[in-house]
Write an enzyme that holds these catalytic residues in place. Structure first.
Site, mmCIF file in Angstrom:
data_model
loop_
_atom_site.group_PDB
_atom_site.id
_atom_site.type_symbol
_atom_site.label_atom_id
_atom_site.label_comp_id
_atom_site.label_asym_id
_atom_site.label_seq_id
_atom_site.Cartn_x
_atom_site.Cartn_y
_atom_site.Cartn_z
ATOM 1 C CB SER A 119 -0.983 0.097 1.150
ATOM 2 O OG SER A 119 -0.912 -0.897 2.043
ATOM 3 C CB CYS B 224 -0.232 -1.880 11.378
ATOM 4 S SG CYS B 224 0.385 -1.251 12.945
ATOM 5 N N PRO B 225 1.007 -2.324 8.378
ATOM 6 C CG PRO B 225 2.137 -3.737 6.893
ATOM 7 C CD PRO B 225 0.798 -3.112 7.150
ATOM 8 N N GLY B 226 2.838 -0.273 7.915
ATOM 9 C CA GLY B 226 3.691 0.913 7.842
ATOM 10 C C GLY B 226 4.038 1.435 6.445
ATOM 11 N N GLY B 227 3.322 0.977 5.430
ATOM 12 C CA GLY B 227 3.632 1.433 4.065
ATOM 13 C C GLY B 227 3.463 2.940 3.869
ATOM 14 C CG ASP C 259 -3.086 -0.214 12.957
ATOM 15 O OD1 ASP C 259 -3.550 -1.183 13.576
ATOM 16 O OD2 ASP C 259 -3.242 -0.039 11.738
ATOM 17 C CG ASP D 36 -10.708 3.689 18.033
ATOM 18 O OD1 ASP D 36 -10.510 3.998 16.837
ATOM 19 O OD2 ASP D 36 -11.835 3.399 18.481
ATOM 20 C CG ASP E 94 -4.789 2.784 3.842
ATOM 21 O OD1 ASP E 94 -5.818 2.811 3.149
ATOM 22 O OD2 ASP E 94 -3.872 1.958 3.657
ATOM 23 C CE LYS F 113 -9.322 1.740 3.020
ATOM 24 N NZ LYS F 113 -8.054 1.604 2.339
HETATM 25 C C1 LIG Z 1 -5.326 -1.093 4.912
HETATM 26 S S1 LIG Z 1 -4.533 -1.294 6.429
HETATM 27 C C2 LIG Z 1 -3.390 0.028 6.427
HETATM 28 C C3 LIG Z 1 -2.170 -0.247 5.630
HETATM 29 C C4 LIG Z 1 -1.144 0.840 5.799
HETATM 30 N N1 LIG Z 1 -1.590 2.118 5.262
HETATM 31 C C5 LIG Z 1 0.156 0.480 5.114
HETATM 32 O O1 LIG Z 1 0.508 1.138 4.146
HETATM 33 O O2 LIG Z 1 0.829 -0.460 5.563
HETATM 34 C C6 LIG Z 1 -5.735 -0.726 7.541
HETATM 35 C C7 LIG Z 1 -5.272 -0.639 8.976
HETATM 36 O O3 LIG Z 1 -6.242 0.117 9.694
HETATM 37 C C8 LIG Z 1 -6.254 -0.364 11.007
HETATM 38 N N2 LIG Z 1 -7.490 0.103 11.645
HETATM 39 C C9 LIG Z 1 -8.767 -0.190 11.327
HETATM 40 N N3 LIG Z 1 -9.616 0.434 12.167
HETATM 41 C C10 LIG Z 1 -8.829 1.139 13.025
HETATM 42 C C11 LIG Z 1 -9.106 1.997 14.107
HETATM 43 N N4 LIG Z 1 -10.371 2.261 14.491
HETATM 44 N N5 LIG Z 1 -8.072 2.554 14.755
HETATM 45 C C12 LIG Z 1 -6.797 2.329 14.386
HETATM 46 N N6 LIG Z 1 -6.479 1.508 13.361
HETATM 47 C C13 LIG Z 1 -7.488 0.934 12.689
HETATM 48 C C14 LIG Z 1 -6.127 -1.876 10.862
HETATM 49 O O4 LIG Z 1 -5.599 -2.430 12.050
HETATM 50 C C15 LIG Z 1 -5.162 -1.982 9.682
HETATM 51 O O5 LIG Z 1 -3.846 -2.169 10.123
#
Ligand SMILES: C[S@@+](CC[C@H](N)C(=O)[O-])C[C@H]1O[C@@H](n2cnc3c(N)ncnc32)[C@H](O)[C@@H]1O
Length: 362
Positions: free
Chosen positions: A194, A227-230, A246, A266, A284, A313
């Protein structure tokens, strides 16, 4: 010559049709969007002569969300003779040149739609570019190979090996990329694919000359759903210090940079650390688009950040309406506070069932 072709991700033709119909109507131009699902493009046929050219000039390309490219095209040239495809294509360009001034056109793309079926055309298109370019140069319609900032950009859009549209886009109002797709290389040390979404977003929304001013080592960012950090990787790469929010696990390599703090919280409840000025918010999180739009609005209205890039989304149905509603709500929130801002949204190449939005306070 009264059609506009708009390229898109296959499956998003209806969204492009709705979008172009709305923009055209805003300019008092009416027409019919021809949609073939999963074809990767839409044709918009204007009812009055020469209006497709007006649309190509007057709809700001950067305001189109779902269209990757916008060009005026001829009628479909069919049954091209494999022994001489060039002559009818040149004739079609000739007909075009009678209606618009072809000088100075600088470049040619021989393209196809971004579908699996069209992949087989890519080698053919690449090879065909050479003789077609030569023929166009002979006519005086193509100049040096470096793209210019104004004038026309020529396109030959193949839908089959023996069928194509010829056309043009305006160099100052189009995507500079072949097929409207920026080619990015995945950085080997990035924690997730991502990362390319944020890289493409930065490339799309921030002029290259301003990048250092907009994203630099004096700045602080917050990444919600990190997470994971992209995405964090892209900010850290540009020198920012990032609060990565996250409950998941961040890639070890990011800790080693000394430029992140992981906050296992959160994203809807997280607030910027006291006495820290946050410049950037990126987000994201996989959530309902209206909830994300509200959250982003809250950050901007509270002055918690001044610039943001986030994803919405999209649900499977009524995607266009959902996007418009979210952008309208956000705009209303910011207007209520008399905030001056710029907003741009795009369905990026690296986005799937989502779009990416950029807002900057002025
Ligand atoms: C699509 S992934 C993100 C990928 C990230 N942008 C990357 O480049 O690696 C979505 C992330 O949103 C987190 N997430 C979903 N709802 C959340 C919330 N309410 N608070 C914090 N993190 C949340 C999930 O744990 C997940 O790691």
């Amino acid at each position: 010559m009264n059609k506009l072709a708009l390229y898109c991700r296959p499956g998003f033709e209806k969204e492009v049709a709705a979008e172009i119909t709305d923009h055209a109507a805003d300019l008092g131009i009416f027409g019919f969007a021809r949609v073939q699902e999963h074809s990767g493009y839409v044709l918009f046929e204007c009812y009055q002569p020469n209006e497709a050219d007006r649309l190509a000039r007057e709809i700001p390309f950067n305001q189109l969300i779902f269209a990757r490219q916008m060009l005026v095209v001829s009628n479909l040239l069919e049954n091209l003779d494999p022994a001489d495809r060039i002559s009818p294509i040149i004739s079609a360009f000739e007909a075009l040149s009678a209606q618009v001034n072809f000088q100075p056109s600088s470049h040619l793309f021989v393209e196809m739609a971004d579908t699996n079926e069209s992949k087989s055309l890519s080698t053919f298109c690449r090879k065909f570019t050479v003789p077609l370019r030569q023929a166009l140069k002979k006519k005086g319609w193509l100049m040096a190979s470096t793209p210019q900032k104004s004038g026309l950009f020529l396109h030959c859009f193949f839908v089959k090996p023996n069928s194509c549209y010829v056309g043009y886009s305006y160099t100052n109002n189009h995507s500079e990329h072949f097929m409207g797709i920026p080619r990015l290389k995945f950085p080997a040390d990035a924690p997730s694919r991502s990362t390319l979404k944020l890289e493409e977003a930065i490339l799309t929304f921030i002029p290259r000359k301003d990048e250092e001013k907009c994203l630099n080592g004096n700045m602080v960012g917050v990444d919600l759903g990190a997470c994971p950090g992209g995405w964090t990787y892209q900010l850290v790469k540009r020198g920012l210090f990032v609060y990565a929010v996250d409950h998941g696990k961040m890639a070890e390599s990011l800790y080693e940079t000394g430029r992140i703090e992981h906050c296992a919280e959160d994203g809807f409840k997280f607030q910027p650390p006291k006495r820290k000025k946050v410049d950037w918010l990126v987000c994201d999180m996989v959530e309902q688009p209206s909830r994300i739009a509200n959250l982003i609005g809250k950050w901007l209205v509270n002055g918690w950040c001044r610039e943001t890039i986030f994803n919405l989304k999209l649900p499977m149905k009524k995607r266009y309406q959902e996007v418009m509603q979210c952008l309208e709500n956000l705009t209303e929130m910011l207007n209520k506070q008399n905030l001056s801002f710029e907003i741009q949204a795009k369905h990026l190449y690296h986005d799937r069932e989502e779009i990416t939005v950029h807002i900057v306070l002025k």
